[in-house]
Design a protein around this motif. Structure first.
Motif, PDB file in Angstrom:
ATOM      1  N   SER A 179       0.827  -1.202   0.000  1.00 33.40           N
ATOM      2  CA  SER A 179       0.000   0.000   0.000  1.00 33.40           C
ATOM      3  C   SER A 179       0.862   1.253   0.000  1.00 33.40           C
ATOM      4  O   SER A 179       1.833   1.368   0.748  1.00 33.40           O
ATOM      5  CB  SER A 179      -0.902  -0.004   1.236  1.00 33.40           C
ATOM      6  OG  SER A 179      -1.568   1.230   1.386  1.00 33.40           O
ATOM      7  N   VAL A 180       0.473   2.214  -0.847  1.00 38.41           N
ATOM      8  CA  VAL A 180       1.113   3.524  -0.909  1.00 38.41           C
ATOM      9  C   VAL A 180       0.040   4.570  -0.625  1.00 38.41           C
ATOM     10  O   VAL A 180      -1.036   4.534  -1.226  1.00 38.41           O
ATOM     11  CB  VAL A 180       1.740   3.782  -2.289  1.00 38.41           C
ATOM     12  CG1 VAL A 180       2.302   5.201  -2.378  1.00 38.41           C
ATOM     13  CG2 VAL A 180       2.831   2.758  -2.575  1.00 38.41           C
ATOM     14  N   THR A 181       0.325   5.500   0.295  1.00 37.20           N
ATOM     15  CA  THR A 181      -0.646   6.548   0.611  1.00 37.20           C
ATOM     16  C   THR A 181       0.005   7.922   0.614  1.00 37.20           C
ATOM     17  O   THR A 181       1.199   8.071   0.885  1.00 37.20           O
ATOM     18  CB  THR A 181      -1.303   6.316   1.986  1.00 37.20           C
ATOM     19  OG1 THR A 181      -0.290   6.203   2.993  1.00 37.20           O
ATOM     20  CG2 THR A 181      -2.165   5.073   1.984  1.00 37.20           C
ATOM     21  N   ILE A 182      -0.819   8.926   0.297  1.00 31.35           N
ATOM     22  CA  ILE A 182      -0.465  10.333   0.448  1.00 31.35           C
ATOM     23  C   ILE A 182      -1.487  10.936   1.416  1.00 31.35           C
ATOM     24  O   ILE A 182      -2.692  10.975   1.108  1.00 31.35           O
ATOM     25  CB  ILE A 182      -0.514  11.093  -0.892  1.00 31.35           C
ATOM     26  CG1 ILE A 182       0.389  10.424  -1.944  1.00 31.35           C
ATOM     27  CG2 ILE A 182      -0.142  12.553  -0.687  1.00 31.35           C
ATOM     28  CD1 ILE A 182       1.864  10.584  -1.701  1.00 31.35           C
ATOM     29  N   TYR A 183      -1.009  11.393   2.573  1.00 28.81           N
ATOM     30  CA  TYR A 183      -1.886  11.967   3.593  1.00 28.81           C
ATOM     31  C   TYR A 183      -1.738  13.479   3.591  1.00 28.81           C
ATOM     32  O   TYR A 183      -0.619  14.003   3.601  1.00 28.81           O
ATOM     33  CB  TYR A 183      -1.535  11.407   4.969  1.00 28.81           C
ATOM     34  CG  TYR A 183      -2.388  11.938   6.097  1.00 28.81           C
ATOM     35  CD1 TYR A 183      -3.686  11.464   6.279  1.00 28.81           C
ATOM     36  CD2 TYR A 183      -1.902  12.912   6.962  1.00 28.81           C
ATOM     37  CE1 TYR A 183      -4.478  11.954   7.311  1.00 28.81           C
ATOM     38  CE2 TYR A 183      -2.692  13.406   7.997  1.00 28.81           C
ATOM     39  CZ  TYR A 183      -3.980  12.920   8.158  1.00 28.81           C
ATOM     40  OH  TYR A 183      -4.762  13.408   9.176  1.00 28.81           O
ATOM     41  N   HIS A 184      -2.867  14.179   3.575  1.00 26.91           N
ATOM     42  CA  HIS A 184      -2.910  15.643   3.577  1.00 26.91           C
ATOM     43  C   HIS A 184      -3.127  16.098   5.015  1.00 26.91           C
ATOM     44  O   HIS A 184      -4.213  15.913   5.580  1.00 26.91           O
ATOM     45  CB  HIS A 184      -4.054  16.099   2.663  1.00 26.91           C
ATOM     46  CG  HIS A 184      -4.220  17.579   2.536  1.00 26.91           C
ATOM     47  ND1 HIS A 184      -4.567  18.390   3.589  1.00 26.91           N
ATOM     48  CD2 HIS A 184      -4.097  18.403   1.459  1.00 26.91           C
ATOM     49  CE1 HIS A 184      -4.665  19.637   3.182  1.00 26.91           C
ATOM     50  NE2 HIS A 184      -4.377  19.678   1.890  1.00 26.91           N
TER      51      HIS A 184
ATOM     52  N   ASN B 248      -3.075   3.979  -3.229  1.00 27.98           N
ATOM     53  CA  ASN B 248      -3.089   2.989  -4.296  1.00 27.98           C
ATOM     54  C   ASN B 248      -2.137   1.884  -3.873  1.00 27.98           C
ATOM     55  O   ASN B 248      -1.592   1.931  -2.763  1.00 27.98           O
ATOM     56  CB  ASN B 248      -2.680   3.617  -5.631  1.00 27.98           C
ATOM     57  CG  ASN B 248      -3.326   2.921  -6.818  1.00 27.98           C
ATOM     58  OD1 ASN B 248      -3.517   1.705  -6.808  1.00 27.98           O
ATOM     59  ND2 ASN B 248      -3.666   3.695  -7.837  1.00 27.98           N
ATOM     60  N   VAL B 249      -1.916   0.916  -4.715  1.00 29.63           N
ATOM     61  CA  VAL B 249      -0.959  -0.147  -4.407  1.00 29.63           C
ATOM     62  C   VAL B 249       0.057  -0.263  -5.524  1.00 29.63           C
ATOM     63  O   VAL B 249      -0.225   0.053  -6.689  1.00 29.63           O
ATOM     64  CB  VAL B 249      -1.636  -1.517  -4.197  1.00 29.63           C
ATOM     65  CG1 VAL B 249      -2.569  -1.474  -2.997  1.00 29.63           C
ATOM     66  CG2 VAL B 249      -2.372  -1.981  -5.445  1.00 29.63           C
TER      67      VAL B 249
ATOM     68  N   ASN C 133       3.729   7.550   2.429  1.00 30.37           N
ATOM     69  CA  ASN C 133       4.017   6.332   3.190  1.00 30.37           C
ATOM     70  C   ASN C 133       3.935   5.105   2.301  1.00 30.37           C
ATOM     71  O   ASN C 133       3.054   4.998   1.434  1.00 30.37           O
ATOM     72  CB  ASN C 133       3.032   6.161   4.350  1.00 30.37           C
ATOM     73  CG  ASN C 133       3.359   7.046   5.536  1.00 30.37           C
ATOM     74  OD1 ASN C 133       4.376   6.873   6.195  1.00 30.37           O
ATOM     75  ND2 ASN C 133       2.504   8.028   5.800  1.00 30.37           N
ATOM     76  N   LEU C 134       4.851   4.174   2.544  1.00 31.06           N
ATOM     77  CA  LEU C 134       4.832   2.851   1.936  1.00 31.06           C
ATOM     78  C   LEU C 134       4.695   1.831   3.055  1.00 31.06           C
ATOM     79  O   LEU C 134       5.561   1.747   3.934  1.00 31.06           O
ATOM     80  CB  LEU C 134       6.113   2.595   1.141  1.00 31.06           C
ATOM     81  CG  LEU C 134       6.324   1.170   0.623  1.00 31.06           C
ATOM     82  CD1 LEU C 134       5.300   0.826  -0.464  1.00 31.06           C
ATOM     83  CD2 LEU C 134       7.747   0.978   0.102  1.00 31.06           C
ATOM     84  N   ALA C 135       3.604   1.061   3.056  1.00 32.40           N
ATOM     85  CA  ALA C 135       3.379   0.052   4.088  1.00 32.40           C
ATOM     86  C   ALA C 135       4.181  -1.208   3.776  1.00 32.40           C
ATOM     87  O   ALA C 135       4.258  -1.642   2.620  1.00 32.40           O
ATOM     88  CB  ALA C 135       1.898  -0.277   4.197  1.00 32.40           C
TER      89      ALA C 135
ATOM     90  N   TYR D 297      -4.899   0.400   2.829  1.00 33.42           N
ATOM     91  CA  TYR D 297      -5.863  -0.322   2.011  1.00 33.42           C
ATOM     92  C   TYR D 297      -5.150  -1.002   0.840  1.00 33.42           C
ATOM     93  O   TYR D 297      -4.356  -0.393   0.140  1.00 33.42           O
ATOM     94  CB  TYR D 297      -6.920   0.647   1.483  1.00 33.42           C
ATOM     95  CG  TYR D 297      -8.004   0.003   0.670  1.00 33.42           C
ATOM     96  CD1 TYR D 297      -8.981  -0.779   1.273  1.00 33.42           C
ATOM     97  CD2 TYR D 297      -8.056   0.187  -0.714  1.00 33.42           C
ATOM     98  CE1 TYR D 297      -9.985  -1.366   0.532  1.00 33.42           C
ATOM     99  CE2 TYR D 297      -9.066  -0.394  -1.471  1.00 33.42           C
ATOM    100  CZ  TYR D 297     -10.022  -1.174  -0.851  1.00 33.42           C
ATOM    101  OH  TYR D 297     -11.008  -1.757  -1.594  1.00 33.42           O
ATOM    102  N   GLY D 298      -5.447  -2.285   0.648  1.00 36.33           N
ATOM    103  CA  GLY D 298      -4.852  -3.039  -0.449  1.00 36.33           C
ATOM    104  C   GLY D 298      -3.586  -3.788  -0.090  1.00 36.33           C
ATOM    105  O   GLY D 298      -3.067  -4.559  -0.906  1.00 36.33           O
TER     106      GLY D 298
END
Length: 291
Positions: A148-153, A162-163, A198-200, A225-226
């Protein structure tokens, strides 16, 4: 040498090459600092990282974050394994040293970087002209599957994700994701948390329950997610990552290499090693600030 302004390619040179993506108003296109993992002021290796070790340990600007009460442990290193022929000399490596095959629902491990808000004003978030941003990087792991890759605001407390899929074990692969601009939430013009990439590496079910593929309210369930991979399920597991670039636009361009002294100076805004006034030269000591 001649150059031509081209509406499709931007600045095009007479050898056929072009600058396909404009630099930011500040002269740099990469929003990430130390994306090629060259700067490691704190040291090149940190062992025994697990529960309670959230923070910065080796490569500058890259944050180790765990949640829950995990029993896994990792070693984090600045590594020399890099994709061949791409110009990189370092990568960030996470190696599992104490395995945890079964995750609790609240266990999670991520690596990421916070981007200062006042460096992101040109993204025009909170307006109809909000810019898309494209993330690209090189990754290698023995564990295939979805990460999982996320961009948090930070100011809007919203998230998009997204993944990426590692398809082939033990092989460098380049990954690219594009995220649409956030038209609803402004990034404050201050030194706070603007965007957080972030990269999970592993995630319990608390963090995977809610879709995040469009901008929406950040919640625990959207943070990974994912995610399908548990990088802690064997002491043979590792991941290397380098060449992380986040840039304006809906396409990835070649990685932007900066002179070492310039990249070091950017890192020193957030952490600087120095001698105590009372220490004589050559004495081992370190003081600094983290962001």
């Amino acid at each position: 040498m001649s150059i031509e302004l081209n509406g499709t390619s931007g600045i095009q040179f007479n050898d056929g090459s072009d600058q396909s993506t404009a630099a930011t108003p500040y002269g740099r296109k990469n929003l990430i600092i130390n994306g090629d993992m060259r700067i490691a002021q704190r040291g090149t290796s940190a062992t025994g990282l697990g529960n309670g070790d959230t923070g910065y340990h080796t490569v500058d600007r890259w944050r180790f974050q765990e949640s829950g009460t995990p029993t896994f442990e990792f070693t984090q290193t600045q590594d020399t394994d890099v994709p061949s022929g791409q110009g990189f000399v370092s990568s960030l490596k996470m190696s599992c040293t104490t395995a945890q095959g079964s995750l609790a629902s609240s266990d999670m491990l991520r690596i990421g970087q916070i981007i200062e808000a006042q460096n992101l004003q040109h993204l025009k978030y909170g307006t109809a002209n909000a810019e898309s941003i494209t993330l690209s990087f090189w990754v290698k792991s023995n564990k295939t599957g979805n990460y999982s890759v996320t961009i948090y605001h930070g100011d809007g407390a919203t998230i998009i994700g997204n993944v990426i899929t590692i398809n082939t074990a033990d092989t460098w692969e380049k990954k690219t994701l594009t995220f649409v601009g956030n038209t609803s939430d402004v990034i404050n013009n201050d030194n706070g948390n603007g965007l957080w990439f972030n990269l999970a590496l592993l995630s319990g079910t608390d963090y995977t329950s809610s879709a995040n593929t469009s901008w929406g309210a950040g919640s625990t369930g959207t943070l990974a997610y994912g995610q399908t991979v548990n990088l802690a399920d064997s002491t043979s597991n590792y991941i290397n990552i380098t060449g992380i670039q986040l840039e304006v636009g809906d396409a990835a361009s070649d990685f932007e290499f900066m002179p070492y002294d310039m990249e070091l100076a950017r890192c020193q805004r957030y952490y600087e090693k120095s001698y105590n006034i009372s220490q004589s030269a050559g004495t081992s000591t370190a003081n600094g600030q983290e962001y």
